[in-house]
Design a protein around this motif. Structure first.
Motif, PDB file in Angstrom:
ATOM      1  N   PRO A 161       1.443  57.078 -49.993  1.00  0.00           N
ATOM      2  CA  PRO A 161       2.915  57.062 -49.968  1.00  0.00           C
ATOM      3  C   PRO A 161       3.514  56.436 -48.703  1.00  0.00           C
ATOM      4  O   PRO A 161       4.587  55.832 -48.767  1.00  0.00           O
ATOM      5  CB  PRO A 161       3.275  58.553 -50.063  1.00  0.00           C
ATOM      6  N   LYS A 164       4.520  52.310 -48.498  1.00  0.00           N
ATOM      7  CA  LYS A 164       5.494  51.678 -49.386  1.00  0.00           C
ATOM      8  C   LYS A 164       6.030  50.391 -48.758  1.00  0.00           C
ATOM      9  O   LYS A 164       6.478  50.379 -47.616  1.00  0.00           O
ATOM     10  CB  LYS A 164       6.641  52.634 -49.683  1.00  0.00           C
ATOM     11  N   ASP A 207       4.757  50.239 -55.969  1.00  0.00           N
ATOM     12  CA  ASP A 207       5.888  50.200 -55.039  1.00  0.00           C
ATOM     13  C   ASP A 207       5.445  49.848 -53.618  1.00  0.00           C
ATOM     14  O   ASP A 207       6.277  49.470 -52.791  1.00  0.00           O
ATOM     15  CB  ASP A 207       6.616  51.552 -55.023  1.00  0.00           C
ATOM     16  N   ASN A 208       4.176  49.990 -53.352  1.00  0.00           N
ATOM     17  CA  ASN A 208       3.638  49.628 -52.031  1.00  0.00           C
ATOM     18  C   ASN A 208       3.366  48.127 -51.929  1.00  0.00           C
ATOM     19  O   ASN A 208       3.459  47.554 -50.848  1.00  0.00           O
ATOM     20  CB  ASN A 208       2.317  50.364 -51.765  1.00  0.00           C
TER      21      ASN A 208
END
Length: 349
Positions: A161, A164, A207-208
């Motif tokens: 996470p 991103k 999304d990264n």
């Protein structure tokens, strides 16, 4: 004819008779022979010229001509012109070898033909007696040690996470992207027959991922220009980044090492097989084996001592070589296009 002229002529003829065998004995074994081989271009070819071609010419008289080309195009040309091959030696990476073998354009070679083949480490002769493996390039996780903490430890970390908008990875339409996908699948309980864990990781990482540059040059630029902070890259390109001042670290991933091996093959119908075997034996000598590691920091395939180079090379020992993951390249390439289509769908979904 005067008597003294007669004796002078006789002496000259006698001297010529003595000298001629000596000159003949000094003639180099492959004088007048030129072998043609496809080239990879740039620094790669220059390294092979310095470590293989020049020493061979000095010791045997053999000349080697590197012809810039695309290996896939060379395979097609060799298959369609089997009776008159345009090259004598053919370089190709693991993913293309099954196509070349199926096309019946390669000669088999063994250690009895080229003794230095006996020095090749286990796992690198992936296609039996086809091809002499001489260099290994690995697709690895990488990260900028100044901007990414904690460091990456696996391919799966591209879905972290905290990353991103920071990831660049291999494109979905070529085998490098499929190789990353395979690492993600196998690292999470899957396999080439079950790639769902890989697709799940790609979906989680979408999304990264801000870039999937189409070439290794563009991939390198994404990291050196600060567009990306982590992702996947060739190990030799990561060295280039560090050399230019970007602290891009190469990761020995927990999933293992996913690599392609470069092979030199003798083309069926080559003009001088004995000279071609001499080329391969020199390629696998210490001098030949160190040529590419010195220039590009890609790994060797034999037991050659790397010395100070070892710190910059991922596969730098027998222990590291044992971490290279075995891949069924024929099945992998057959599935590749479909994998790429699904990978693209996951990234866009």
């Amino acid at each position: 004819m005067k008597r003294r002229d007669f004796f002078a002529l006789g002496a000259t003829a006698a001297l010529a008779t003595v000298i001629a065998p000596a000159v003949h004995a000094q003639q180099k074994k492959f004088s007048g022979v030129t072998l043609r081989i496809n080239g990879y271009g740039g620094t790669y070819d220059k390294a092979l010229i310095e470590g293989v071609a020049k020493p061979l010419e000095e010791s045997t008289g053999l000349k080697v001509q590197y012809i810039p080309s695309t290996p896939s195009a060379d395979i097609a040309k060799l298959i369609s012109n089997k009776n008159n091959p345009h090259i004598d030696l053919f370089m190709a990476d693991s993913p293309l070898m099954p196509q070349a073998i199926a096309g019946d354009i390669l000669e088999s070679i063994s250690a009895s033909d080229a003794p230095n083949l006996s020095r090749v480490l286990p796992g690198f002769r992936e296609f039996g007696e086809c091809g002499a493996p001489f260099s290994v390039a690995s697709v690895v996780p990488v990260y900028n040690s100044n901007t990414v903490k904690p460091p990456l430890t696996s391919f799966s970390d591209i879905a972290r996470p905290d990353l991103k908008g920071k990831i660049a990875t291999m494109p979905a339409n070529v085998y490098t992207g499929w190789l990353v996908l395979l690492a993600l699948a196998e690292g999470n309980g899957g396999s080439l027959a079950n790639m769902e864990p890989g697709f799940n990781l790609i979906s989680a990482a979408k999304d990264n991922i801000i870039a999937t540059p189409p070439s290794s040059v563009a991939q390198l630029q994404a990291f050196t220009q600060g567009e990306a902070q982590a992702g996947t890259l060739w190990d030799g390109r990561a060295f280039e980044a560090r050399k230019s001042g970007t602290p891009l670290q190469t990761v020995l991933a927990r999933e293992g090492i996913y690599a392609v091996t470069s092979y030199t093959n003798i083309v069926r119908g080559c003009r001088n097989k004995e000279a071609a075997l001499a080329y391969i034996n020199q390629l696998l000598s210490d001098q030949g084996m160190l040529a590419v590691p010195k220039a590009l920091r890609y790994g060797p395939t034999t037991d050659v001592a790397l010395g100070d180079l070892a710190a910059d090379i991922l596969i730098n020992s027998r222990e590291r070589a044992a971490l290279k993951r075995p891949i069924d390249w024929k099945a992998f390439m057959a599935r590749g296009p479909a994998l790429g289509e699904r990978m693209t769908k996951e990234l866009r979904g």
